[in-house]
Write an enzyme that holds these catalytic residues in place. Structure first.
Site, PDB file in Angstrom:
ATOM      1  N   HIS A   1       0.864  -1.057   0.032  1.00 39.76           N
ATOM      2  CA  HIS A   1      -0.068   0.043   0.030  1.00 39.76           C
ATOM      3  C   HIS A   1       0.753   1.118  -0.129  1.00 39.76           C
ATOM      4  O   HIS A   1       0.843   2.084   0.881  1.00 39.76           O
ATOM      5  CB  HIS A   1      -0.878  -0.050   1.304  1.00 39.76           C
ATOM      6  CG  HIS A   1      -2.184  -1.234   1.091  1.00 39.76           C
ATOM      7  ND1 HIS A   1      -2.909  -1.577   2.350  1.00 39.76           N
ATOM      8  CD2 HIS A   1      -2.668  -1.492  -0.214  1.00 39.76           C
ATOM      9  CE1 HIS A   1      -3.573  -2.486   1.498  1.00 39.76           C
ATOM     10  NE2 HIS A   1      -3.433  -2.356   0.189  1.00 39.76           N
TER      11      HIS A   1
ATOM     12  N   SER B   1      -2.854   2.272   3.647  1.00 43.75           N
ATOM     13  CA  SER B   1      -2.043   1.352   4.426  1.00 43.75           C
ATOM     14  C   SER B   1      -2.632   1.223   5.895  1.00 43.75           C
ATOM     15  O   SER B   1      -2.667   2.058   6.629  1.00 43.75           O
ATOM     16  CB  SER B   1      -0.567   2.065   4.654  1.00 43.75           C
ATOM     17  OG  SER B   1       0.269   1.534   5.446  1.00 43.75           O
ATOM     18  N   SER B   2      -2.797  -0.294   6.273  1.00 47.60           N
ATOM     19  CA  SER B   2      -3.465  -0.393   7.430  1.00 47.60           C
ATOM     20  C   SER B   2      -2.427   0.131   8.801  1.00 47.60           C
ATOM     21  O   SER B   2      -2.587   0.534   9.681  1.00 47.60           O
ATOM     22  CB  SER B   2      -3.663  -1.885   7.482  1.00 47.60           C
ATOM     23  OG  SER B   2      -3.905  -2.174   8.834  1.00 47.60           O
TER      24      SER B   2
ATOM     25  N   HIS C   1      -9.487  -5.748   3.714  1.00 45.83           N
ATOM     26  CA  HIS C   1      -8.224  -5.824   3.434  1.00 45.83           C
ATOM     27  C   HIS C   1      -7.732  -6.806   2.748  1.00 45.83           C
ATOM     28  O   HIS C   1      -8.092  -8.038   3.092  1.00 45.83           O
ATOM     29  CB  HIS C   1      -7.542  -5.472   4.602  1.00 45.83           C
ATOM     30  CG  HIS C   1      -5.950  -4.909   4.696  1.00 45.83           C
ATOM     31  ND1 HIS C   1      -5.096  -6.058   4.096  1.00 45.83           N
ATOM     32  CD2 HIS C   1      -5.378  -3.799   4.605  1.00 45.83           C
ATOM     33  CE1 HIS C   1      -3.797  -5.405   4.201  1.00 45.83           C
ATOM     34  NE2 HIS C   1      -4.066  -4.070   4.425  1.00 45.83           N
TER      35      HIS C   1
ATOM     36  N   GLU D   1      -4.927  -8.679   2.853  1.00 46.55           N
ATOM     37  CA  GLU D   1      -4.328  -9.678   3.986  1.00 46.55           C
ATOM     38  C   GLU D   1      -5.472 -10.366   4.509  1.00 46.55           C
ATOM     39  O   GLU D   1      -5.273 -11.781   4.825  1.00 46.55           O
ATOM     40  CB  GLU D   1      -3.458  -8.993   4.573  1.00 46.55           C
ATOM     41  CG  GLU D   1      -2.856  -9.927   5.628  1.00 46.55           C
ATOM     42  CD  GLU D   1      -1.983  -9.547   6.705  1.00 46.55           C
ATOM     43  OE1 GLU D   1      -1.104  -8.454   6.554  1.00 46.55           O
ATOM     44  OE2 GLU D   1      -1.956  -9.938   7.989  1.00 46.55           O
TER      45      GLU D   1
ATOM     46  N   THR E   1      -1.649  -8.934  10.456  1.00 45.80           N
ATOM     47  CA  THR E   1      -0.181  -8.560  11.013  1.00 45.80           C
ATOM     48  C   THR E   1       0.021  -7.125  11.243  1.00 45.80           C
ATOM     49  O   THR E   1       1.040  -6.809  11.909  1.00 45.80           O
ATOM     50  CB  THR E   1       0.654  -8.983   9.837  1.00 45.80           C
ATOM     51  OG1 THR E   1       0.531  -8.313   8.639  1.00 45.80           O
ATOM     52  CG2 THR E   1       0.805 -10.671   9.546  1.00 45.80           C
TER      53      THR E   1
HETATM   54  S1  SF4 Z   1       4.441  -5.155   7.431  1.00 43.41           S
HETATM   55 FE1  SF4 Z   1       4.677  -7.234   8.461  1.00 43.41          FE
HETATM   56  S2  SF4 Z   1       3.685  -8.679   7.374  1.00 43.41           S
HETATM   57 FE2  SF4 Z   1       3.238  -6.738   6.114  1.00 43.41          FE
HETATM   58  S3  SF4 Z   1       5.013  -7.016   4.488  1.00 43.41           S
HETATM   59 FE3  SF4 Z   1       6.022  -6.049   6.240  1.00 43.41          FE
HETATM   60  S4  SF4 Z   1       6.717  -7.696   7.584  1.00 43.41           S
HETATM   61 FE4  SF4 Z   1       5.238  -8.605   6.077  1.00 43.41          FE
END
Ligand code: SF4
Length: 408
Positions: free
Chosen positions: A83, A314-315, A176, A178, A244
């Site tokens: 993002h 972006s979360s 989202h 993910e 995450t």
């Molecule tokens: S924020 Fe964490 S889960 Fe997301 S891409 Fe980066 S390391 Fe991977």
């Protein structure tokens, strides 16, 4: 630690050496104090941790490799790779096309794809349904798969919980990428339901206790539960995993709350809790934890304002903004050009989900202290651009080379 091939234009002659300097001095990451850059009339407090994480660097490395290795071929990304508008724009400028938008709406029909095409899987991962679709089309989804290993770790945790006959509760943003991918993988092994926040966790509790009817559940959690989900049966044994990039405190709060609901509803004594609630730790990634902890540490210092840089969708970045907003005037901006001048800033309002312009965001008195941080998908070059833009508003600032001397 694995190193990645990142195009130089994402790096910064100011920010990247500071990060390296701090990393060398504090390899065990025990020191969360911010870095101070004193330019005279303006000072910056820079968070100890921010910017490109392992998963983002991995994704960028693979995506640029895919472009270099496939000249003349059509290259697609399932959706935004990460993002960040700069990274996505650069990939599009190099001919990469997005098959879907970030909400999963189709931009390019599947029928246009052929086995000769290259499809890059973004860092958020993708759903089992899309993996199957690509296989049907004769496209290898694993050739350029940038799924972050920390996202895959969540999928594994969900599978482990499912193997023990718990239902998986995913704390995440339902639309989202993910969370959609995690939901899809989790439901292969266990009934799964997504809760987006504490308010939804409270609502879920009313289905655990039977206070609300299954019909209401299907309406209220529409699109957030797996096929065949039976709230009367499937909420008797649960475990929580999360996207995450959520706020650590929010997930902890939801897990603690649901555990208490189970204890009260089933009249559990301490050694019976495991029968109804899988005691797992959150599945936040290291970067989310480091960036949030560094933001808490940053905010223990006095300052006039905070600038948080990153993509508006972006979360992990929006959670940093939420933390900062509790303490100081905070401006969420995508790039340096949002600092329109010394008096006007165009920034993103998280509540209304739109850009707004604020006047007189900088105090008149000097020195001004600006806190700077950004999300895990924001290039160092963007933070440098913001810092330099601030410097351009002040007379008599110390030269960058002089301020950077201590980091050589
Ligand atoms: S924020 Fe964490 S889960 Fe997301 S891409 Fe980066 S390391 Fe991977």
């Amino acid at each position: 630690m694995k190193t990645f091939n990142i195009p130089d234009f994402y790096r910064s002659r100011i920010i990247t050496p500071i990060k390296e300097f701090r990393r060398q001095k504090d390899k065990l990451k025990r020191d969360f104090t911010p870095t101070v850059l004193d330019f005279g009339p303006v000072r910056f407090l820079i968070a100890r941790h921010f910017g490109f994480c392992y998963g983002v660097e991995n994704a960028i490395d693979i995506a640029y490799k895919a472009i270099a290795e496939n000249e003349g071929k059509r290259i697609y990304l399932l959706s935004e790779m990460i993002h960040n508008p700069d990274v996505n724009r650069d990939l599009q400028d190099r001919g990469v096309q997005f098959i879907m938008d970030t909400k999963g709406n189709q931009l390019i029909p599947w029928s246009e794809l052929t086995p000769d095409d290259i499809v890059i899987v973004p860092a958020f991962g993708t759903t089992i349904e899309i993996q199957n679709k690509l296989s049907e089309l004769g496209i290898n989804a694993y050739q350029y798969d940038t799924t972050c290993p920390f996202v895959e770790k969540v999928w594994k945790r969900a599978a482990q919980i499912g193997e023990k006959q718990y239902t998986v509760v995913v704390h995440g943003k339902p639309t989202h990428e993910e969370t959609r991918a995690t939901f899809s993988h989790s439901k292969e092994g266990a009934p799964t339901v997504v809760v987006k926040d504490m308010a939804q966790a409270h609502r879920l509790a009313t289905y655990i206790t039977g206070e609300s009817s299954p019909e209401q559940f299907y309406e209220e959690f529409k699109g957030q539960y797996s096929e065949g989900f039976d709230p009367a049966e499937d909420l008797r044994r649960i475990g929580v995993v999360n996207q995450t990039t959520m706020l650590a405190a929010d997930t902890q709060g939801i897990a603690d709350y649901l555990k208490q609901v189970m204890i009260h509803h089933f009249h559990l004594v301490p050694d019976q809790v495991d029968e109804h609630f899988a005691n797992t730790r959150d599945t936040l990634c290291y970067a989310t934890n480091d960036n949030q902890d560094a933001t808490y540490a940053l905010l223990t210092h006095p300052a006039d304002l905070v600038i948080v840089a990153g993509g508006y969708n972006s979360s992990n970045t929006s959670h940093l903004v939420e933390l900062c907003e509790e303490k100081l005037p905070t401006y969420f901006i995508a790039s340096a050009d949002k600092l329109l001048d010394r008096h006007l800033i165009r920034h993103y309002n998280l509540t209304n989900k739109e850009e707004v312009v604020t006047e007189n965001y900088l105090p008149d008195q000097q020195p001004v202290t600006v806190m700077l941080t950004c999300g895990a998908s924001c290039p160092d070059a963007v933070v440098e651009g913001i810092l330099l833009r601030f410097l351009s508003f002040y007379e008599g600032t110390r030269p960058v080379e002089e301020v950077m001397e201590i980091f050589r």
